[in-house]
Design an enzyme around this catalytic site. Structure first.
Site, mmCIF file in Angstrom:
data_model
loop_
_atom_site.group_PDB
_atom_site.id
_atom_site.type_symbol
_atom_site.label_atom_id
_atom_site.label_comp_id
_atom_site.label_asym_id
_atom_site.label_seq_id
_atom_site.Cartn_x
_atom_site.Cartn_y
_atom_site.Cartn_z
ATOM 1 N N ARG A 72 88.851 30.153 23.807
ATOM 2 C CA ARG A 72 88.825 29.518 25.124
ATOM 3 C C ARG A 72 90.053 29.961 25.903
ATOM 4 N NH1 ARG A 72 90.137 24.790 24.876
ATOM 5 N NH2 ARG A 72 90.322 24.452 22.643
ATOM 6 N N TYR A 200 82.668 34.365 25.124
ATOM 7 C CA TYR A 200 83.135 33.579 23.983
ATOM 8 C C TYR A 200 82.566 32.152 24.045
ATOM 9 C CZ TYR A 200 85.691 30.534 21.033
ATOM 10 O OH TYR A 200 85.961 29.575 20.105
ATOM 11 N N GLY A 201 82.076 31.665 22.929
ATOM 12 C CA GLY A 201 81.376 30.377 22.839
ATOM 13 C C GLY A 201 81.953 29.246 23.671
ATOM 14 N N LYS A 209 82.033 22.202 25.529
ATOM 15 C CA LYS A 209 83.282 21.667 26.081
ATOM 16 C C LYS A 209 83.138 21.367 27.575
ATOM 17 C CE LYS A 209 85.525 22.252 22.199
ATOM 18 N NZ LYS A 209 85.855 21.094 21.362
ATOM 19 N N HIS A 229 86.707 13.750 22.245
ATOM 20 C CA HIS A 229 86.760 14.914 21.348
ATOM 21 C C HIS A 229 86.866 14.396 19.911
ATOM 22 C CE1 HIS A 229 89.002 19.011 20.566
ATOM 23 N NE2 HIS A 229 87.746 19.049 20.166
ATOM 24 N N SER A 251 93.494 20.889 17.359
ATOM 25 C CA SER A 251 92.960 21.963 16.520
ATOM 26 C C SER A 251 93.874 22.197 15.316
ATOM 27 C CB SER A 251 92.807 23.235 17.331
ATOM 28 O OG SER A 251 94.068 23.630 17.792
ATOM 29 N N CYS A 253 93.746 20.805 12.377
ATOM 30 C CA CYS A 253 94.071 19.607 11.597
ATOM 31 C C CYS A 253 92.927 19.232 10.658
ATOM 32 C CB CYS A 253 94.388 18.434 12.507
ATOM 33 S SG CYS A 253 95.966 18.599 13.357
ATOM 34 N N ASP A 280 82.513 17.254 16.361
ATOM 35 C CA ASP A 280 83.409 17.660 17.448
ATOM 36 C C ASP A 280 83.462 16.688 18.631
ATOM 37 O OD1 ASP A 280 85.278 19.561 18.446
ATOM 38 O OD2 ASP A 280 83.753 20.438 19.743
ATOM 39 N N ARG A 378 83.773 32.391 14.129
ATOM 40 C CA ARG A 378 82.964 31.163 14.119
ATOM 41 C C ARG A 378 81.627 31.348 13.438
ATOM 42 N NH1 ARG A 378 85.205 26.530 17.128
ATOM 43 N NH2 ARG A 378 87.183 27.354 17.860
ATOM 44 N N GLY A 503 89.262 15.748 0.437
ATOM 45 C CA GLY A 503 88.468 14.610 -0.029
ATOM 46 C C GLY A 503 89.304 13.360 -0.258
ATOM 47 N N ASN A 505 91.454 12.132 1.485
ATOM 48 C CA ASN A 505 91.651 11.348 2.706
ATOM 49 C C ASN A 505 90.743 10.120 2.734
ATOM 50 O OD1 ASN A 505 93.583 13.153 3.528
ATOM 51 N ND2 ASN A 505 92.178 14.387 4.761
HETATM 52 C C1 OXD Z 1 87.880 23.429 20.021
HETATM 53 C C2 OXD Z 1 86.568 23.703 19.414
HETATM 54 O O1 OXD Z 1 88.517 24.376 20.509
HETATM 55 O O2 OXD Z 1 85.947 22.744 18.941
HETATM 56 O O3 OXD Z 1 88.295 22.268 20.024
HETATM 57 O O4 OXD Z 1 86.125 24.862 19.425
HETATM 58 MN MN MN Z 2 86.749 20.860 19.435
#
Ligand code: OXD
Ligand code: MN
Length: 593
Positions: A72, A200-201, A209, A229, A251, A253, A280, A378, A503, A505
């Site tokens: 992005r 790009y996606g 998004k 989000h 991102s 995490c 997401d 991706r 796991g 967590n």
């Molecule tokens: C982001 C995604 O960038 O989900 O948050 O691709």
């Molecule tokens: Mn995202």
């Protein structure tokens, strides 16, 4: 094909956009399998897609983006409103007029020699009170095939829109993929999105998004709901009851991994199961029962490949064995795929994401290892292929949320978990969440970056107004979710992670749910309520002596310094910052004294 619709304004708009972009043909997508097969065959023939081994990876294809088009582009992403303050201070802004005028030049004739595909889609289960509809016009088959996975797509959307239903007008052209003319423009006042010169996606799958976060956050404020989000996760208790939580992380995490978490052995044998509703985005509305209900507006996952393996995310590894579009990963000679962190051994001979020959151990001119897959490569996969997908994923009413969980990547400061005292305090906790820069990012390592609600690149309006909307929603929800903060990334003096993560967590989530059920009482601290060590199930973890105390420790001096950081951050947010958040900061300082 004509596209079966009597929606006159839609037809007029498609005609007008086609006039501007000048495609050779306009094709209305019906969303059928036959259509997807035909488009795939065309894209394979043109080289836009590469066929993968259909025995090993049935239904899977491979795609490479342009080298300068792999993520992005936040600097080229704008919110275009009449008044600057309606988008300020975090978003890039253009006036509506300037946004359209500039982009029109880039779109003019951009589809010459190509087909314009008309993609009707729904974000959210079709017909659900949560659903929002859109039409994306695009000159990319890759986009059509991705949208088919990520959204609900086809003729059924035209049927539901009827003669005059509302929809988001989305226009995309690859144009020349010229980065100097790349723009991702949002016109919330017109319910419109224009994206040009990218493939790009995150820039071009406009339902994701652009619509489901930026435009939806705007609509949510107007209509009294929330677009966040957040992943959505169901935790099934040994007695068969399921509780749902929604969680937001910046991102890197492990959000997708948490959404598909596999319970550790001990908890599995207690009878816990985990179900994925979304990985997401969450749309949240107040239900008739006074709770907050969430749907996942997406139908697929657009996940980061590197780092995904059987240890980190076995569910995802199973999901991507079929009907998956791989983008910018490593292409093996046997027409299968690989990436850094994949469980298979590195291929001895393959093409990297740029199409160049690659072998393990390759170094660049500076002696740095050359990855085979782009770090942001991706897979696009239907969420229904995830083995732990929730049976509620298509429920038009969504699922009731018991807790919100926010987190960042903090080597110090933030304890493993704490609970906010109430919604207003929770809004403060989420608004001030932050991550430290890691070696993977440019800039000073250890520097703190604030990312309120993990939404800074995605709020389609003024950040102060967004916090205000949170506070107002809190007043309207009779039985709101409790708000938690977690940190899986705390390090010891030697820089080693103290918590195993993944796991395990679930042990923290269990405490959170036990709190909701009133089964455990917390230790009250200046920053919030925390677990007593004995209330966390640590069986089988073999944590060294004293580690859990360190994970739950709070250093008042560090927290006072954090307050100074928050105060500086708040100063950057302008005069629409709600006074309540400044009050929360003052109260926190008071409690820390
Ligand atoms: C982001 C995604 O960038 O989900 O948050 O691709
Ligand atoms: Mn995202």
């Amino acid at each position: 094909m004509a596209g079966s619709t009597e929606h006159a304004t839609m037809r007029a708009w498609v005609g007008e956009m086609a006039e501007m972009c000048g495609p050779d043909a306009v094709y209305w997508c019906d969303g059928s399998i036959q259509e997807a097969e035909k488009l795939t065959a065309e894209a394979l023939a043109s080289g836009e897609l590469i066929q993968l081994d259909q025995k090993i990876l049935p239904g899977c294809v491979y795609h490479r983006t342009a080298l300068n088009d792999v993520a992005r582009t936040e600097n080229l992403t704008f919110i275009c409103t009449d008044r600057k303050e309606d988008a300020a201070p975090i978003n890039n802004w253009k006036s509506r007029q300037d946004g359209y005028a500039e982009a029109r030049e880039f779109f003019k004739g951009s589809m010459k020699g190509r087909t314009m595909y008309v993609v009707p889609f729904s974000m959210g289960p079709v017909g659900s009170p949560f659903a929002k509809y859109g039409i994306e016009l695009t000159d990319s088959i890759y986009v059509v095939l991705n949208m088919r996975i990520m959204a609900h797509m086809g003729q059924k959307i035209l049927d539901i829109l009827g003669k005059d239903g509302d929809f988001t007008k989305c226009l995309h052209s690859k144009a020349q993929l010229d980065i100097d003319k790349r723009r991702i423009l949002h016109f919330p006042e017109d319910n419109a999105i224009w994206s040009v010169n990218s493939g790009y996606g995150g820039n071009v799958l406009l339902g994701k998004k652009c619509l489901a976060l930026r435009i939806a956050s705007w609509l949510g404020r107007k209509e009294g709901w929330m677009a966040e989000h957040m992943l959505i996760l169901g935790i099934e208790y040994p007695d068969g009851r399921t509780e749902y939580v929604a969680a937001a992380f910046p991102s890197a995490c492990g959000k997708t991994n948490l959404a598909m978490l596999v319970p550790p052995e001990g908890m599995k044998s207690k009878g816990y199961k985990v179900w994925t509703v979304g990985d997401d985005i969450a749309w949240l509305r107040i239900g008739k029962d006074g709770r907050l209900w969430a749907v996942n507006p997406e139908a697929g996952c657009f996940g980061v490949a590197p780092g995904t393996g059987l240890k980190t995310n076995p569910n995802m590894m199973k999901a991507v064995r079929q009907n998956t579009i791989f983008t910018n990963v490593c292409l093996k000679d046997d027409k299968t795929v690989w990436w850094e962190g994949h469980d298979d051994p590195a291929p001895t001979s393959a093409l990297d994401w740029t199409g160049k020959p690659w072998r393990p151990g390759m170094k660049d001119e500076n002696g740095k290892p050359v990855p085979s897959a782009n770090p942001n490569s991706r897979f696009t996969v239907p969420i229904k292929q995830v083995p732990c997908v929730s049976s509620e994923v298509d429920n038009p009413d969504g699922v009731p949320i018991s807790a919100f969980i926010f987190g960042g990547r903090r080597a110090r400061l933030a304890p493993l978990v704490y609970e906010s005292f109430n919604w207003q305090h929770g809004t403060y906790v989420a608004a001030t969440m932050a991550s430290e820069r890691t070696a993977a990012q440019y800039g000073k390592q250890g520097e703190v970056r604030r990312d309120p609600m993990a939404m800074s690149p995605f709020v389609g309006y003024n950040m102060g107004d967004y916090f205000r909307h949170w506070l107002e929603m809190g007043k309207k929800i009779p039985n709101p979710p409790a708000i938690y903060h977690v940190n899986w990334f705390r390090q010891d003096e030697n820089g080693k992670f103290m918590w195993p993560g993944f796991g395990d967590n679930l042990r923290v989530l269990e405490w959170i749910l036990n709190r909701r059920a009133g089964k455990v009482s917390p230790a009250k601290t200046p920053i919030g309520n925390m677990p007593k060590a004995e209330d966390l199930d640590l069986s089988g973890l073999n944590l060294a002596a004293g580690v859990i105390d360190k994970l739950l420790a709070i250093d008042k001096q560090e927290w006072l310094a954090e307050c100074d950081g928050v105060e500086n951050y708040f100063k950057t947010l302008g005069d629409r910052l709600p006074a309540e958040l400044l009050q929360e900061l003052a109260s926190l300082r008071e409690r820390l004294k």
